[in-house]
Design an enzyme around this catalytic site. Structure first.
Site, mmCIF file in Angstrom:
data_model
loop_
_atom_site.group_PDB
_atom_site.id
_atom_site.type_symbol
_atom_site.label_atom_id
_atom_site.label_comp_id
_atom_site.label_asym_id
_atom_site.label_seq_id
_atom_site.Cartn_x
_atom_site.Cartn_y
_atom_site.Cartn_z
ATOM 1 N N TYR A 180 -62.920 56.485 16.063
ATOM 2 C CA TYR A 180 -62.149 57.650 15.596
ATOM 3 C C TYR A 180 -62.071 57.720 14.068
ATOM 4 O O TYR A 180 -61.150 58.324 13.534
ATOM 5 C CB TYR A 180 -60.740 57.617 16.198
ATOM 6 C CG TYR A 180 -60.681 58.129 17.628
ATOM 7 C CD1 TYR A 180 -61.007 59.452 17.925
ATOM 8 C CD2 TYR A 180 -60.290 57.303 18.674
ATOM 9 C CE1 TYR A 180 -60.945 59.926 19.222
ATOM 10 C CE2 TYR A 180 -60.219 57.780 19.980
ATOM 11 C CZ TYR A 180 -60.547 59.098 20.244
ATOM 12 O OH TYR A 180 -60.480 59.584 21.531
ATOM 13 N N GLU A 197 -71.799 59.151 19.293
ATOM 14 C CA GLU A 197 -70.831 58.497 20.182
ATOM 15 C C GLU A 197 -71.529 57.736 21.305
ATOM 16 O O GLU A 197 -71.076 56.658 21.711
ATOM 17 C CB GLU A 197 -69.865 59.545 20.746
ATOM 18 C CG GLU A 197 -68.939 60.109 19.670
ATOM 19 C CD GLU A 197 -67.900 61.088 20.202
ATOM 20 O OE1 GLU A 197 -66.990 61.431 19.438
ATOM 21 O OE2 GLU A 197 -67.996 61.501 21.383
HETATM 22 P P1 CMP Z 1 -59.680 63.389 21.481
HETATM 23 O O1 CMP Z 1 -60.374 64.577 22.058
HETATM 24 O O2 CMP Z 1 -60.081 62.056 21.962
HETATM 25 O O3 CMP Z 1 -59.830 63.440 19.880
HETATM 26 C C1 CMP Z 1 -58.884 62.892 19.002
HETATM 27 C C2 CMP Z 1 -57.642 62.419 19.695
HETATM 28 O O4 CMP Z 1 -56.515 62.238 18.870
HETATM 29 C C3 CMP Z 1 -57.194 63.475 20.693
HETATM 30 O O5 CMP Z 1 -58.112 63.572 21.760
HETATM 31 C C4 CMP Z 1 -55.795 62.979 21.021
HETATM 32 O O6 CMP Z 1 -55.810 61.901 21.936
HETATM 33 C C5 CMP Z 1 -55.337 62.427 19.665
HETATM 34 N N1 CMP Z 1 -54.406 63.286 18.940
HETATM 35 C C6 CMP Z 1 -53.141 62.981 18.672
HETATM 36 N N2 CMP Z 1 -52.539 63.940 17.988
HETATM 37 C C7 CMP Z 1 -53.450 64.916 17.789
HETATM 38 C C8 CMP Z 1 -53.416 66.184 17.124
HETATM 39 N N3 CMP Z 1 -52.314 66.638 16.528
HETATM 40 N N4 CMP Z 1 -54.543 66.914 17.107
HETATM 41 C C9 CMP Z 1 -55.672 66.449 17.697
HETATM 42 N N5 CMP Z 1 -55.747 65.257 18.347
HETATM 43 C C10 CMP Z 1 -54.644 64.485 18.395
#
Ligand code: CMP
Length: 143
Positions: free
Chosen positions: A51, A128
């Site tokens: 991430y 990824e």
């Molecule tokens: P994912 O699609 O895995 O991509 C980033 C991850 O960060 C998201 O899913 C969530 O699990 C997490 N996340 C937490 N807060 C936020 C936010 N405000 N906006 C986007 N992703 C978030």
């Protein structure tokens, strides 16, 4: 239409809720094929690296804690327009915005704990997939 591969993760809350089969079933019923799959517990270093694009976002620390809180299932889905198809089946990142019948609308608690991850485009998918499965971790479907 193009045959694509995309990375899917069933996150710790999805595994905890015993949703592995339910989620895989939704992908398979939609015609996506699993061509790589592994259950693992992410290290902090792996979660931070995966991430990294979010490293300056305020939720980064909590995201890393969440993603390392229990086992995940990482998998590669293959099929026509697999990247968009996976995202359609998952629903919006925030379950409050997710269409009815999507995985996140049905099972996610919040935007933080949202059960699944999917690559957001072709470049991300390639990076990824390589992150978890290297150059030779995919099992091509031969029948
Ligand atoms: P994912 O699609 O895995 O991509 C980033 C991850 O960060 C998201 O899913 C969530 O699990 C997490 N996340 C937490 N807060 C936020 C936010 N405000 N906006 C986007 N992703 C978030």
């Amino acid at each position: 239409m193009t045959v694509e591969q995309t990375l899917s993760i069933i996150k710790p809350d999805g595994v905890q809720k015993n949703l592995i089969g339910e989620i895989v079933n939704r992908f398979e019923k939609a015609g996506l094929e699993i061509v790589a799959q592994r259950m693992m517990r992410l290290s902090t270093e792996q979660a931070r690296g995966f991430y990294e694009v979010h490293k300056d976002r305020p939720f980064y620390g909590d995201l890393v804690s969440y993603m390392t809180s229990g086992p995940v299932v990482v998998q590669v889905l293959q099929g026509e327009d697999a990247i968009a198809e996976n995202r359609r089946i998952m629903g919006a990142t925030n379950p409050a915005d997710a269409d009815p019948g999507t995985i996140r609308a049905d099972f996610a608690e919040s935007i933080e704990e949202n059960v699944v991850h999917g690559s957001d485009g072709p470049d991300t998918a390639e990076t990824e997939i390589r992150f978890f499965f290297g150059d030779d971790g995919i099992c091509p479907r031969t029948r």
